[in-house]
Design a protein around this motif. Sequence first.
Motif, PDB file in Angstrom:
ATOM      1  N   SER A  11     -42.114 -90.116  30.131  1.00 36.78           N
ATOM      2  CA  SER A  11     -41.234 -88.954  30.090  1.00 36.78           C
ATOM      3  C   SER A  11     -40.298 -88.972  28.904  1.00 36.78           C
ATOM      4  CB  SER A  11     -40.398 -88.886  31.377  1.00 36.78           C
ATOM      5  OG  SER A  11     -39.600 -90.028  31.491  1.00 36.78           O
ATOM      6  N   GLY A  12     -40.399 -89.919  28.037  1.00 35.93           N
ATOM      7  CA  GLY A  12     -39.493 -89.951  26.905  1.00 35.93           C
ATOM      8  C   GLY A  12     -40.030 -90.795  25.798  1.00 35.93           C
ATOM      9  N   LEU A  45     -28.754 -78.396  31.925  1.00 37.63           N
ATOM     10  CA  LEU A  45     -29.942 -78.685  31.140  1.00 37.63           C
ATOM     11  C   LEU A  45     -29.608 -79.852  30.220  1.00 37.63           C
ATOM     12  CD1 LEU A  45     -32.846 -77.861  30.364  1.00 37.63           C
ATOM     13  CD2 LEU A  45     -31.831 -76.526  28.501  1.00 37.63           C
ATOM     14  N   HIS A  46     -30.151 -81.017  30.510  1.00 35.42           N
ATOM     15  CA  HIS A  46     -29.855 -82.209  29.721  1.00 35.42           C
ATOM     16  C   HIS A  46     -30.749 -82.203  28.479  1.00 35.42           C
ATOM     17  CE1 HIS A  46     -27.377 -83.719  32.963  1.00 35.42           C
ATOM     18  NE2 HIS A  46     -28.375 -83.580  33.808  1.00 35.42           N
ATOM     19  N   GLY A 106     -40.250 -83.788  28.838  1.00 37.57           N
ATOM     20  CA  GLY A 106     -38.954 -84.331  29.234  1.00 37.57           C
ATOM     21  C   GLY A 106     -37.996 -83.307  29.798  1.00 37.57           C
ATOM     22  N   ILE A 107     -38.493 -82.116  30.172  1.00 39.02           N
ATOM     23  CA  ILE A 107     -37.626 -81.083  30.742  1.00 39.02           C
ATOM     24  C   ILE A 107     -37.367 -81.413  32.210  1.00 39.02           C
ATOM     25  CG2 ILE A 107     -37.423 -78.641  31.311  1.00 39.02           C
ATOM     26  CD1 ILE A 107     -39.313 -78.079  28.953  1.00 39.02           C
ATOM     27  N   ILE A 108     -36.097 -81.507  32.565  1.00 38.43           N
ATOM     28  CA  ILE A 108     -35.708 -81.796  33.940  1.00 38.43           C
ATOM     29  C   ILE A 108     -34.758 -80.699  34.400  1.00 38.43           C
ATOM     30  CG2 ILE A 108     -34.555 -83.404  35.496  1.00 38.43           C
ATOM     31  CD1 ILE A 108     -35.410 -85.663  33.624  1.00 38.43           C
ATOM     32  N   THR A 166     -38.277 -80.948  39.208  1.00 35.99           N
ATOM     33  CA  THR A 166     -39.503 -80.933  38.441  1.00 35.99           C
ATOM     34  C   THR A 166     -39.229 -81.464  37.052  1.00 35.99           C
ATOM     35  OG1 THR A 166     -39.149 -78.710  37.586  1.00 35.99           O
ATOM     36  CG2 THR A 166     -40.336 -78.905  39.663  1.00 35.99           C
ATOM     37  N   SER A 167     -40.169 -82.194  36.538  1.00 32.57           N
ATOM     38  CA  SER A 167     -40.036 -82.762  35.199  1.00 32.57           C
ATOM     39  C   SER A 167     -41.328 -82.601  34.450  1.00 32.57           C
ATOM     40  CB  SER A 167     -39.679 -84.249  35.300  1.00 32.57           C
ATOM     41  OG  SER A 167     -39.678 -84.836  34.029  1.00 32.57           O
TER      42      SER A 167
END
Length: 543
Positions: free
Chosen positions: A34-35, A536-537, A527-529, A25-26
């Motif tokens: 996304s960025g 957690l990047h 941008g949470i992936i 999920t993102s």
Amino acid sequence: MSSRTWRIAAATVAASAMTISACTTSSTSGDGDSGGDGDSGGTLTIGTTDKVVSLDPAGAYDNGSSAVMQQVYPFLMNSAPGEAVPEPDIAASAEFTSPKEFTVKLKEGLTFANGHDLTSSDVKFTFDRQTEIADPEGPSSLLGNLNKTTAPDDQTVVFHLKGAYDQTWPGVLTSVVAPIVDEEVFSPTEVMSDNDIVDANPFAGPYQIDSYDKNSLVSYKAFDDYDGILPAAKTKTVNVKYYSDANNLKLDIGNGNIDMAYRTLGPTDIEDLSKNDDVKIHKGPGGELRYMVYNFNTMPFGKKTEDPDPQKALAVRQAMADSLDREALAKQVYKGTFEPVYSFVPEGFEGQTQPLKKMYGDGEGGPDAERAAERLKDAGVETPVTIHLQYNTDHYGSSSGEEYAMIKSQLEGTDLFKVDLQSTEWVQYGKDRTNDEYPVYQLGWYPDYSDADNFLTPFFLNPGSFLAQHFNDQEINSLIKEQRSEPDEAKRNKLLGELQTKVAEQLPTLPFLQGAQVAVAGKDVKGIILDPSFKLHMSTIEK
């Protein structure tokens, strides 16, 4: 998905992560972007209850420490956000150049944040010191298949392995044992203090540490010279705030005092926050496994009990598997943050099968007390069977009390078992379980890397299993070793399936829940992936 480079001749090596990636999920902006361009947003503040043991990769084997290392140290191999297949990170290439040699070529011009060159000598030093220090709190056990490391030139590293075509080795290079350290900074024989590490600035990941107050506040700033597969930092400055109490973490994210909460809010906290219009709940697949362990010496009818009988002991394990209602545990205790699992490998990992679903209970995942009663009767076991069951609350979360109270209720509800339920603090728990104090006890597992083997070899390959439960099966040992060295993906998956079935027949452990990952963030955070590697990047997150 990037092509895989660890191969010999035309044989493709390692497992696909499509099942994992598809579940990722993102959180993205409304238009699907996304960025940003790396210059957006202000300071991002993340809250966590995880604790840091050490910033030295040789001195820590825990989630809290690993979460910092993932941001600031370089890795030879890594998984791109949303993926699980290891790819070259600061490496230009990585491949088997002979059955027992895995060769890595580094990118040109790599440096640490302190200005020191990053060469193959640093890489060799990194792995040599891990095996030399072998700290009991460290991860050196992951290097069990490493014979030696050589550096024939500044850009080349050769890992000489004990076993041929080790399919897990690329994954090991992404794990907590593999952050590359600066040989001009770190001691070859001792674990360094956190403050000395921070002062020396030996970082080369997407971020470097700007200021450090252990288990209170860590401030990161982007390292612009990072040269790997992760994106350049979307948010240049990130603060991570450490909480001793999940209730305070819940209050701060709910009131907007922090931007994001990641590890570990309880199920009730997450359920309450889901009603808050100012935050968003992000869920992703999780590799966390919850299970019970049987001590083959001290469990009912175990080898060193007054009435040892392996067939009766097996019948007890199987009847317990018949009696568990996983769905109720997942929904009532964990509010959907955990899901039922019917294998020793969590769902989503390549090669996973679900032998427990058909072999036990009603054959569809539910409990079956009549089947349990029949097993015990056929084995000549008198009921109720007394089960001494141990669990822990300060390591696996406060919900463990409710979890094991429900397990006790489910087992006793069959009239086949009487459960003596006890809890012990974690420091003592680890000592007691390996000293045969607990006949049946709780454990959990987070993967070191995204490969099904990481849920099999550490548990069931004997001698050497960290479970220390006195279980040893030669057929299972042979299958473990065979699948690790099988370069053909289809053949390896078949071996993994056979292995999971063989373990299910013996039931040395009883898995029942698989955890999902959860992050709670403000609406303006994107941008949470979340992926099963439990990485957690931070560089993908944008405020």
